[in-house]
Design an enzyme around this catalytic site. Structure first.
Site, short mmCIF file in Angstrom:
data_model
loop_
_atom_site.label_atom_id
_atom_site.label_comp_id
_atom_site.label_asym_id
_atom_site.label_seq_id
_atom_site.Cartn_x
_atom_site.Cartn_y
_atom_site.Cartn_z
N LYS A 177 32.29 33.79 17.10
CA LYS A 177 33.19 34.91 17.34
C LYS A 177 32.60 36.20 16.76
O LYS A 177 32.34 37.13 17.49
CB LYS A 177 34.58 34.65 16.75
CG LYS A 177 35.53 33.83 17.63
CD LYS A 177 35.18 32.40 17.83
CE LYS A 177 36.08 31.62 18.75
NZ LYS A 177 36.74 30.47 18.17
N TRP A 203 45.32 26.30 17.21
CA TRP A 203 44.23 25.76 16.39
C TRP A 203 44.77 25.09 15.13
O TRP A 203 44.25 24.06 14.70
CB TRP A 203 43.21 26.84 16.05
CG TRP A 203 42.45 27.32 17.25
CD1 TRP A 203 42.41 28.59 17.75
CD2 TRP A 203 41.60 26.54 18.11
NE1 TRP A 203 41.59 28.63 18.86
CE2 TRP A 203 41.09 27.41 19.11
CE3 TRP A 203 41.22 25.19 18.13
CZ2 TRP A 203 40.22 26.96 20.11
CZ3 TRP A 203 40.36 24.75 19.14
CH2 TRP A 203 39.87 25.64 20.11
N ASP A 246 40.94 28.11 8.02
CA ASP A 246 40.12 28.24 9.22
C ASP A 246 40.03 29.73 9.50
O ASP A 246 41.02 30.36 9.86
CB ASP A 246 40.79 27.49 10.38
CG ASP A 246 40.05 27.67 11.71
OD1 ASP A 246 39.02 28.39 11.74
OD2 ASP A 246 40.50 27.10 12.72
C1 LIG Z 1 37.37 29.16 18.35
C2 LIG Z 1 38.24 28.59 17.29
C3 LIG Z 1 38.21 27.23 16.95
C4 LIG Z 1 37.37 26.22 17.70
O1 LIG Z 1 36.04 26.35 17.41
P1 LIG Z 1 34.97 25.28 17.96
O2 LIG Z 1 33.70 25.84 17.43
O3 LIG Z 1 35.06 25.30 19.44
O4 LIG Z 1 35.31 23.96 17.38
C5 LIG Z 1 39.01 26.81 15.91
N1 LIG Z 1 39.80 27.66 15.23
C6 LIG Z 1 39.86 28.97 15.54
C7 LIG Z 1 40.75 29.87 14.75
C8 LIG Z 1 39.08 29.47 16.58
O5 LIG Z 1 39.13 30.78 16.88
#
Ligand SMILES: *Cc1c(COP(=O)(O)O)cnc(C)c1O
Length: 369
Positions: free
Chosen positions: A201, A105, A177
């Site tokens: 999540k 990511w 993030d």
């Molecule tokens: C799931 C995830 C993403 C992607 O999220 P989307 O909502 O599909 O864009 C990005 N970064 C992390 C750390 C994730 O766990």
């Protein structure tokens, strides 16, 4: 209505939601708060929805202890949209952004910024197959960086920054993030200037993205790039309290309910303690398996949210996944890019499900080694 068969949900995201939240939604679905219609059917400009919207923001602030130096925004497009929005708003033509690479990511986040401007990596775990988060003392960070971007929990590799204390030493703005661990543990919000997370999540269904941004950063971005469209600017959404355009009203309603559930169940320190216990059950099983189960993450970088492991051979790994599925365990396949197994243990995954998985792992080893 059909009652749902109990299953052990270890999905990586979208993921398990608290049953109490789902029951509340079912009860309120057709007639929200005695208004004669569902929350989905209300105008986003009308009082019933506005109350939900502001309560979601207020609860997020309460849980994280967020001061008035920050705005909480509710946006759309997921974390992936933030990968682009961050550099659009924060990366000046004469600057470089610093991406600390700790997994797939963070690479994706950097790739989006590369399209718009200059970046570099002041730290990377790539040459160690992302088994660990770089040691803080080895990371290069400059006061001149447009910002320093980190991924707090690496959902795919199962690693995490163990704490964020020393990020306050970085002089440039810190962007994180936190998609897969926000609201799962306590942390110092004040060590960050911008935090973003998709809800799917730990805090609700897909469709809403929580952004926490400091007012100082909001002031600064007003002068960055006049060619950024209004919809992509953080200040547009901050000025309108995330009602610049139609928000994802149902997802925000679910976010509010899920944050209330966290609050009613002891808040972030209670979530953290329980999540730590759940993860420890599986890490102990791995550590006590004499090498039958091999954890991907190095011990000093283990995630409490995503436990990643493999078995002695691919055949045995596949047998494990097949049998687990038959036993009612969902979502244990590793991410398609890395394979193996991954158990995601977000807030709503009950301790009992993790105990059941531990028991299954122990008995599977006994039969297969
Ligand atoms: C799931 C995830 C993403 C992607 O999220 P989307 O909502 O599909 O864009 C990005 N970064 C992390 C750390 C994730 O766990």
């Amino acid at each position: 209505m059909t009652t749902r068969k109990s299953s052990h949900n270890f999905n990586a995201g979208p993921a398990a939601l608290p049953p109490e939240v789902l029951q509340q939604v079912a009860a309120e679905l057709e007639n929200f708060d005695d208004t004669g219609m569902s929350i989905m059917e209300h105008s986003h400009r009308a009082e019933p929805y506005e109350r939900v919207h502001h309560e979601a923001i207020a609860t997020a602030k309460r849980l994280l202890g967020i001061s008035d130096d920050y705005e909480v925004l509710l946006l759309q497009g997921g974390a992936s949209h933030q990968f682009a929005m961050v550099p659009y708003n924060l990366l000046d033509a004469d600057q470089r952004a610093n991406y600390i690479l700790t997994g797939a990511w963070s690479e994706k986040a950097k790739n989006e910024a590369d399209i718009l401007g200059d970046t570099y990596s002041g730290g990377s775990g790539k040459d160690q197959a992302y088994r660990r988060v770089p040691d803080f003392d080895t990371i290069d960070a400059a006061a001149e960086d447009a910002y320093i971007h980190v991924t707090s929990n690496n959902t795919i590799y199962g690693t995490a920054w163990q704490d964020f204390a020393r990020m306050s030493e970085w002089e440039a703005p810190v962007v994180a993030d936190m998609s897969s661990d926000i609201f799962s543990r306590t942390f110092p919000v004040e060590n960050f200037d911008l935090i973003y997370a998709g809800a799917q999540k730990n805090i609700g269904p897909a469709g809403v993205t929580v952004v926490i941004i400091s007012r100082a950063l909001l002031e600064r971005i007003k002068n960055v790039n006049p060619r950024v469209p209004a919809i992509l600017r953080y200040d547009t959404h901050a000025d309108k309290h995330s009602l610049y355009h139609t928000p994802p009203t149902f997802a925000v309603y679910m976010l509010k309910n899920t944050l209330h559930w966290i609050e009613e169940n002891g808040g972030l320190s209670a979530m953290e303690a329980r999540n730590r216990q759940k993860a420890q059950l599986l890490y102990d099983t791995i550590d006590n398996s004499a090498g039958f189960y091999r954890g991907h993450a190095h011990r000093d970088s283990r995630s409490d949210m995503n436990v990643t492991f493999t078995l002695p051979t691919e055949t045995i790994t596949n047998r494990f996944l097949d049998e687990a599925k038959d036993m009612g365990f969902s979502g244990l396949n590793g991410h398609r890019s890395v394979g193996g197994c991954r158990a995601s243990l977000y807030n709503a995954v009950p301790y009992e499900s993790v105990e059941a998985l531990r028991d299954f792992m122990v008995s599977f080893q006994r039969k297969n080694q």
